[in-house]
Design a protein around this motif. Structure first.
Motif, PDB file in Angstrom:
ATOM      1  N   ALA A 109     -10.957  68.631-102.892  1.00  0.00           N
ATOM      2  CA  ALA A 109     -10.149  69.504-102.574  1.00  0.00           C
ATOM      3  C   ALA A 109     -10.318  71.238-103.152  1.00  0.00           C
ATOM      4  O   ALA A 109     -10.180  72.213-102.390  1.00  0.00           O
TER       5      ALA A 109
ATOM      6  N   TRP B  56     -13.192  72.761-100.878  1.00  0.00           N
ATOM      7  CA  TRP B  56     -12.738  72.892 -99.697  1.00  0.00           C
ATOM      8  C   TRP B  56     -12.044  74.406 -99.767  1.00  0.00           C
ATOM      9  O   TRP B  56     -11.985  75.026 -98.642  1.00  0.00           O
ATOM     10  N   GLN B  57     -11.173  74.695-100.755  1.00  0.00           N
ATOM     11  CA  GLN B  57     -10.484  75.922-100.745  1.00  0.00           C
ATOM     12  C   GLN B  57     -11.335  76.974-100.867  1.00  0.00           C
ATOM     13  O   GLN B  57     -10.838  77.996-100.326  1.00  0.00           O
TER      14      GLN B  57
ATOM     15  N   GLN C 285     -13.934  76.853 -98.931  1.00  0.00           N
ATOM     16  CA  GLN C 285     -14.871  76.765 -97.935  1.00  0.00           C
ATOM     17  C   GLN C 285     -16.141  76.166 -98.425  1.00  0.00           C
ATOM     18  O   GLN C 285     -17.379  76.442 -97.494  1.00  0.00           O
TER      19      GLN C 285
ATOM     20  N   ASP D 172     -18.543  72.407 -99.542  1.00  0.00           N
ATOM     21  CA  ASP D 172     -18.465  71.067 -99.458  1.00  0.00           C
ATOM     22  C   ASP D 172     -19.720  70.417 -99.758  1.00  0.00           C
ATOM     23  O   ASP D 172     -20.577  71.061-100.172  1.00  0.00           O
TER      24      ASP D 172
ATOM     25  N   LYS E 299     -15.632  59.208 -98.171  1.00  0.00           N
ATOM     26  CA  LYS E 299     -14.674  59.601 -96.816  1.00  0.00           C
ATOM     27  C   LYS E 299     -14.651  58.081 -96.078  1.00  0.00           C
ATOM     28  O   LYS E 299     -13.367  58.092 -95.771  1.00  0.00           O
TER      29      LYS E 299
ATOM     30  N   ALA F  47      -1.219  74.467 -98.530  1.00  0.00           N
ATOM     31  CA  ALA F  47      -2.010  75.639 -99.100  1.00  0.00           C
ATOM     32  C   ALA F  47      -3.700  74.983 -98.922  1.00  0.00           C
ATOM     33  O   ALA F  47      -4.525  75.919 -99.009  1.00  0.00           O
ATOM     34  N   GLN F  48      -3.766  73.596 -98.636  1.00  0.00           N
ATOM     35  CA  GLN F  48      -5.011  73.162 -98.513  1.00  0.00           C
ATOM     36  C   GLN F  48      -5.961  73.252 -97.321  1.00  0.00           C
ATOM     37  O   GLN F  48      -5.349  73.563 -96.283  1.00  0.00           O
ATOM     38  N   GLN F  49      -6.864  74.060 -97.647  1.00  0.00           N
ATOM     39  CA  GLN F  49      -7.958  74.259 -96.437  1.00  0.00           C
ATOM     40  C   GLN F  49      -9.116  72.830 -96.174  1.00  0.00           C
ATOM     41  O   GLN F  49      -9.041  72.227 -97.398  1.00  0.00           O
ATOM     42  N   PHE F  50      -9.161  72.419 -95.192  1.00  0.00           N
ATOM     43  CA  PHE F  50      -9.966  71.179 -95.024  1.00  0.00           C
ATOM     44  C   PHE F  50     -11.046  71.417 -93.836  1.00  0.00           C
ATOM     45  O   PHE F  50     -10.590  71.980 -92.758  1.00  0.00           O
ATOM     46  N   PRO F  51     -12.175  70.450 -93.862  1.00  0.00           N
ATOM     47  CA  PRO F  51     -12.905  70.567 -92.888  1.00  0.00           C
ATOM     48  C   PRO F  51     -12.545  69.882 -91.667  1.00  0.00           C
ATOM     49  O   PRO F  51     -12.132  68.706 -91.852  1.00  0.00           O
ATOM     50  N   LYS F  52     -13.041  70.242 -90.415  1.00  0.00           N
ATOM     51  CA  LYS F  52     -12.711  69.464 -89.185  1.00  0.00           C
ATOM     52  C   LYS F  52     -13.244  67.908 -89.589  1.00  0.00           C
ATOM     53  O   LYS F  52     -14.348  67.826 -90.194  1.00  0.00           O
ATOM     54  N   GLY F  53     -12.459  66.959 -89.246  1.00  0.00           N
ATOM     55  CA  GLY F  53     -12.841  65.681 -89.340  1.00  0.00           C
ATOM     56  C   GLY F  53     -11.962  65.038 -90.463  1.00  0.00           C
ATOM     57  O   GLY F  53     -11.997  63.869 -90.541  1.00  0.00           O
ATOM     58  N   THR F  54     -11.554  65.675 -91.262  1.00  0.00           N
ATOM     59  CA  THR F  54     -10.417  65.329 -92.591  1.00  0.00           C
ATOM     60  C   THR F  54      -9.107  64.523 -91.811  1.00  0.00           C
ATOM     61  O   THR F  54      -8.512  64.999 -90.820  1.00  0.00           O
ATOM     62  N   THR F  55      -8.925  63.316 -92.430  1.00  0.00           N
ATOM     63  CA  THR F  55      -8.034  62.524 -92.162  1.00  0.00           C
ATOM     64  C   THR F  55      -6.743  62.796 -92.828  1.00  0.00           C
ATOM     65  O   THR F  55      -6.546  63.066 -93.833  1.00  0.00           O
TER      66      THR F  55
ATOM     67  N   MET G   2      -9.202  78.282 -89.519  1.00  0.00           N
ATOM     68  CA  MET G   2      -9.168  79.298 -90.287  1.00  0.00           C
ATOM     69  C   MET G   2     -10.666  80.017 -90.062  1.00  0.00           C
ATOM     70  O   MET G   2     -11.421  79.607 -89.418  1.00  0.00           O
ATOM     71  N   PRO G   3     -10.597  81.520 -90.258  1.00  0.00           N
ATOM     72  CA  PRO G   3     -11.833  81.966 -90.050  1.00  0.00           C
ATOM     73  C   PRO G   3     -12.954  81.505 -91.090  1.00  0.00           C
ATOM     74  O   PRO G   3     -12.633  81.270 -92.449  1.00  0.00           O
ATOM     75  N   SER G   4     -14.070  81.130 -90.557  1.00  0.00           N
ATOM     76  CA  SER G   4     -14.885  80.206 -91.594  1.00  0.00           C
ATOM     77  C   SER G   4     -16.079  81.231 -91.971  1.00  0.00           C
ATOM     78  O   SER G   4     -16.505  82.091 -91.313  1.00  0.00           O
ATOM     79  N   LYS G   5     -16.568  81.036 -93.245  1.00  0.00           N
ATOM     80  CA  LYS G   5     -17.752  81.697 -93.698  1.00  0.00           C
ATOM     81  C   LYS G   5     -18.829  80.653 -93.556  1.00  0.00           C
ATOM     82  O   LYS G   5     -19.931  81.251 -94.280  1.00  0.00           O
ATOM     83  N   ASN G   6     -18.898  79.877 -92.809  1.00  0.00           N
ATOM     84  CA  ASN G   6     -20.036  79.024 -92.705  1.00  0.00           C
ATOM     85  C   ASN G   6     -20.144  78.176 -91.362  1.00  0.00           C
ATOM     86  O   ASN G   6     -19.402  78.524 -90.565  1.00  0.00           O
TER      87      ASN G   6
ATOM     88  N   TRP H   3     -13.269  75.166 -90.487  1.00  0.00           N
ATOM     89  CA  TRP H   3     -12.208  74.783 -91.411  1.00  0.00           C
ATOM     90  C   TRP H   3     -10.728  74.914 -90.828  1.00  0.00           C
ATOM     91  O   TRP H   3     -10.499  75.898 -89.984  1.00  0.00           O
TER      92      TRP H   3
END
Lengths: 625, 625
Positions: free
Chosen positions: A485, A488-489, A491, A493, A517, B467-475, B554-558, B562
């Motif tokens: 977590a 991820w905040q 961005q 991983d 995961k 408030a959590q950001q998380f990558p695509k694929g998070t369940t 979200m706007p992604s830095k990589n 996200w």
């Protein structure tokens, strides 16, 4: 030097052409259009013993993954991105085409077979041969379903054609020669007889009559036996079958001493490795109804087919597809095993701490070190501890950009540690009755602000996971998210799991639990798991912070069973890389408590100079006011 | 009053005995030993329309779950702990035995069948009858496997015997009478024709030729149609089938206006509800190979058997067991749907905020309120908003100890709000093209320290997840753990999921996503989910804090995609219950930002007095120095 290399490659090419030609003669006898030689063997180990390295022997490619398909005129090696480069180096693409899985226009095994089928004359099927003992039941069932309508005929051949070629070309290495040794109950906490009672209880609960086992870690654990057929994992090539009233161990009986034979004789029947199929057939061919347990991911199609054949002959065999109960039993350590793991990891913690001190002093003294020096030093300290058996995996010592390579297993005597660079040191040992694994990331000289930020983020991820209480039933997948977590905040991983199970003087990676995961298996009391979040940026470097922990039951304030983690590893973290102000009060408390324990545990076995160093390295950290 | 009640119960008993006697006559015609009447209907809704409430009609038990088994002389009702009490109140145990699942010596359905089978004469099987259209394919497959050797014969009867009894006893309520209405693309963002194109693309990708649909939410979404066959969810009883070149909707055509018929005619063939089986058979009985998609959890065994029958007759039908792609499409809202959800939840946020102000003022003025007053007030405010259609579920307004009852749906005019007690208010509405759901917990008068601590813990859980950001694929399972982590550290937890998907003017609970331990489906952009951690202590009270959120990129830095959450709900939290010192800097920032948005969004549509109140209720919070 170049000329002789060319000649070696030429020799190698000739030899591989000859091997493939011989294989194609065998294939013709079975009227095959193609033959499958996977990287794995009958036991699906991550490392394959020399005698079972068929794909490496016939193709020259030595990667741990990557399957070979041999056609009448062509051959294809299917490799994932880890092995693109190595395959190019080791394989003559004039003889074997490399299919780089994941890249466009690079076909998978199934796509290649489908293409072959399409180019075959209408209404004929291509014959796809394979040794069913080198294919999982799950894979085989997928093939059956997939190829039902695809013009591909599955041809199971219950002798390995690559082995036959090898036998005619050279003396096949003996499957199992090195002696097998046994561990006393004082080290294992439970005799084989007691373990068999528990296995049979689990079988009775699920109404199972016959349990075939092909996983070498499970067999070694169940019978309290160890061997040395594979580097770093003390297992031996074998099969086992447990029934309601008998247990069979199939290996080379000559490698088992008379003493062990006597020890086993009351509970276990020792038979030659090659007797496995016929004994399995006898076990399931009873007049009464027989239920056989198969783990479709870990049992071979060979075992499955043997049972299917009998099922066709008599209608009273039922195959139950479920995980093997031995896997869970092995993962839940008993009190003696936990003590052994504590002892082993205490030794490894001392060795790693001594290495860190050595490293700090060398750098401070201005000595230039290489990755290889670091590897040699930590391994030297491991060997100085009592009951050292071997490493538990190849030491990873990556400096600078190399620290971003997650499995960097080739520390170089040419690559020096440069000021301002990170050093990632991931290593472990096998001690008699205990396995270790830990990682620290150090800074050579003074860190940059970004190194501190990323290290602190990874440390918070580690602490958040290690300090977490969780109710019984919580899965590794859930804890994995709690660890990530904080990354991820930002961005960020990492591309590996947060933790893996660890065996007791067995494989450093074991199932069924762990923290990642995809793991839906709940963590249970007595399991040992690593916690090892990381961050890797190619070119910049990498950070990984790994301890081993035991899952233990916490005193509960309510009706729920609560678990938490107790450390097995006691090594200081790199204080130069910690931004204390980013830690919450409870995170800082965890870190200071942990460091206090490191001093408390290690000080009694260290000399005065090391204690003095450690007290500084692990001194309590406080926030700026 | 007591005398007439006794008479009513007596009448009821007589009537139930008569119904069961009639059913047993039907059973005898099929030579059945027992017959199964589950709580669910052909469409597995949580609420069953009156016409399909077979178990309630024949047994008198009205709980939403609990299956009935009728034997030759006995009958059994199987209920879980939620319904132990209600079953005792509603069922005459002289006629129907109550089996309280989970309690010792209370047999399950399967155990009861096995016991019946054991007491049957040797080598005879008991005949267990059921309507396959009221059993899921998964359940049916389990039965087939389980009963293969258990002396139980599965007897599928494709007409519902309870319906037949009901028909002879009284006029069966019409299955579907109320009019169906259609939603324009201006509200749905996509026409039925466009949705069908996407469904067929998904079918083509998976090589599917026929897609039967029995889930009423999926059908309503796919065709942009709504009805009112069930309270609070605007769906209508129907089936659908989509093929590569046709789409069928099966319902009562008389309830569809001429205008809608014309709208649909280009893309959809409208047929009577009862034509579903024969049309499905035609769709799969083609000379070419046909692949049919079945979701084994959500398709009935009736549908499965219809296809199996055809499969036996011709060998070119393949059944693919996979989730229905419509479920995922429905969950990922398009921009128009998101706007509708924003609009609806804005209305509901205003209504709830007005309720909170009213409550505060009433309490401050010393007026005594009841749970029922609170329910009436919030529902009154909902109705004042434009395009109000109905509630989206029964309002939960629990005071004091009642706040600990998670689904307390019977707010009482007798139970007053007492100083020092918590009040939990969970409510929502259906507005044309939008569904809402939110929960706030308030304090009447002044809180205790423990109420503040628990509220703050639940608020932190809410913020950590929101408030959590998380990558695509998070369940959902992973996010669920991130929400619970702060409660777990105090050995606290809540017995429900952290969040559920929400439909657009559809069911307030929808799949396939959501945030809970068992959800392995990844969250995707455009999904709407609640975040509603809680804490409940029987006797003490309960806390739940629920907002709806959209999953957004979200706007992604990589290179990673996200996701994060954007609120749909804007209602102040209870500042009296927040211990600000326990919030981290980032948690406090989230809360203050959220409260600032509440003021910013709502102020333009509130009167001056309410704005003044809101500005105090949602003013920025700061830590004590």
């Amino acid at each position: 030097m170049i000329a002789s290399n060319v000649k070696a490659i030429q020799n190698n090419q000739d030899s591989i052409s000859a091997k493939l030609a011989n294989l194609r003669v065998m294939m013709a006898k079975h009227d095959l259009d193609c033959y499958f030689i996977p990287a794995v063997d009958e036991h699906f180990n991550l490392s394959v013993p020399a005698a079972k390295q068929r794909r490496a022997w016939i193709s020259g490619f030595t990667g741990s993954a990557g399957d070979l398909l041999v056609g009448k005129d062509s051959a294809w090696l299917f490799v994932d991105s880890r092995y693109y480069e190595q395959a190019e180096l080791q394989v003559d693409t004039g003889i074997i085409q490399i299919s780089k899985l994941g890249l466009e226009e690079n076909l998978s095994l199934i796509e290649t077979l489908e293409k072959l089928a399409e180019s075959a004359p209408k209404s004929t099927k291509i014959r796809f041969g394979f040794d069913p003992f080198t294919v999982s039941t799950e894979q085989y069932q997928k093939w059956v379903k997939k190829f039902a309508t695809a013009g591909i005929e599955l041809v199971s051949i219950r002798e390995n054609l690559a082995d036959k070629v090898r036998q005619t070309a050279e003396t096949l290495p003996a499957i199992d020669e090195s002696p097998i040794f046994s561990l006393p109950a004082s080290l294992t906490g439970e005799t084989a007889a007691q373990k068999l009672v528990r296995v049979r209880e689990a079988m009775a609960k699920a109404n199972i009559d016959v349990l075939p086992i092909s996983n070498l870690n499970q067999i070694a654990w169940l019978f309290n036996l160890r061997g040395s057929d594979i580097p770093n994992i003390p297992i031996f090539i074998s099969y086992a079958i447990v029934t309601t009233d008998a247990a069979f161990l199939f290996t080379n009986p000559e490698r088992v001493s008379l003493e062990i034979k006597q020890e086993l004789s009351a509970d276990v029947t020792l038979l030659p490795y090659t007797d496995y199929p016929s004994t399995l057939v006898s076990c399931v061919s009873l007049p009464k109804k027989v239920r056989v347990l198969l783990d479709s991911k870990h049992s071979t199609a060979g075992t499955y087919q043997l049972i299917l054949d009998q099922q066709k002959a008599k209608n009273n065999i039922e195959i139950v597809f479920d995980p093997n109960p031995v896997e869970g039993m092995k993962a839940r350590k008993n009190p003696v095993e936990i003590e052994q793991m504590k002892s082993a990891n205490f030794k490894a913690s001392r060795a790693k701490t001594l290495t860190l001190m050595w490293l700090t002093e060398q750098v401070e003294n201005g000595n230039v070190l290489t990755e290889f020096d670091v590897k040699e030093t930590v391994e030297g300290f491991y060997q100085q501890e009592t009951d050292f058996q071997s490493l538990s995996f190849r030491t990873i010592a990556g400096a600078g950009a190399n620290s971003s390579i997650v499995h960097y297993g080739t520390p170089s005597p040419e690559i020096t540690l440069k000021p301002g660079e990170l050093l990632l040191l991931d290593s472990g040992s096998q001690y008699l009755a205990g396995t270790t694994d830990d990682t620290r990331t150090m800074i050579v000289g003074e860190p940059t602000a970004q190194q501190i930020e990323h290290y602190t983020t990874v440390l918070i991820a580690h602490i958040n996971c290690a300090a977490q209480q969780f109710p019984k039933g919580t899965t590794g997948s859930q804890l994995d998210a709690i660890a990530r977590a904080v990354l991820w905040q930002q961005q960020l991983d990492y591309g590996h799991g947060t933790g893996h199970g660890v065996g007791v003087f067995l494989a450093v990676h074991e199932g069924p639990g762990g923290i990642s995961k995809s793991v839906q298996y709940p963590l249970e009391s007595g399991m040992v798991t690593s916690i090892e979040p990381g961050y890797y940026e190619p070119g910049w470097g990498g950070i990984r912070l790994e301890n081993l922990y035991i899952v233990k039951e916490m005193p509960s304030k309510n009706a729920t069973v609560w678990y938490g983690f107790e450390p097995l590893t006691y090594i200081p973290f790199e204080r130069k890389l910690i931004n204390v102000d980013r830690l919450s009060k409870t995170q800082l408390q965890w870190l200071n408590n942990y460091h206090a324990s490191v001093i408390e545990k290690l000080a009694p076995v260290l000399d005065a100079a090391t204690i003095a160093w450690l007290k500084k390295a692990a001194a309590a950290l406080g926030k700026a006011l």
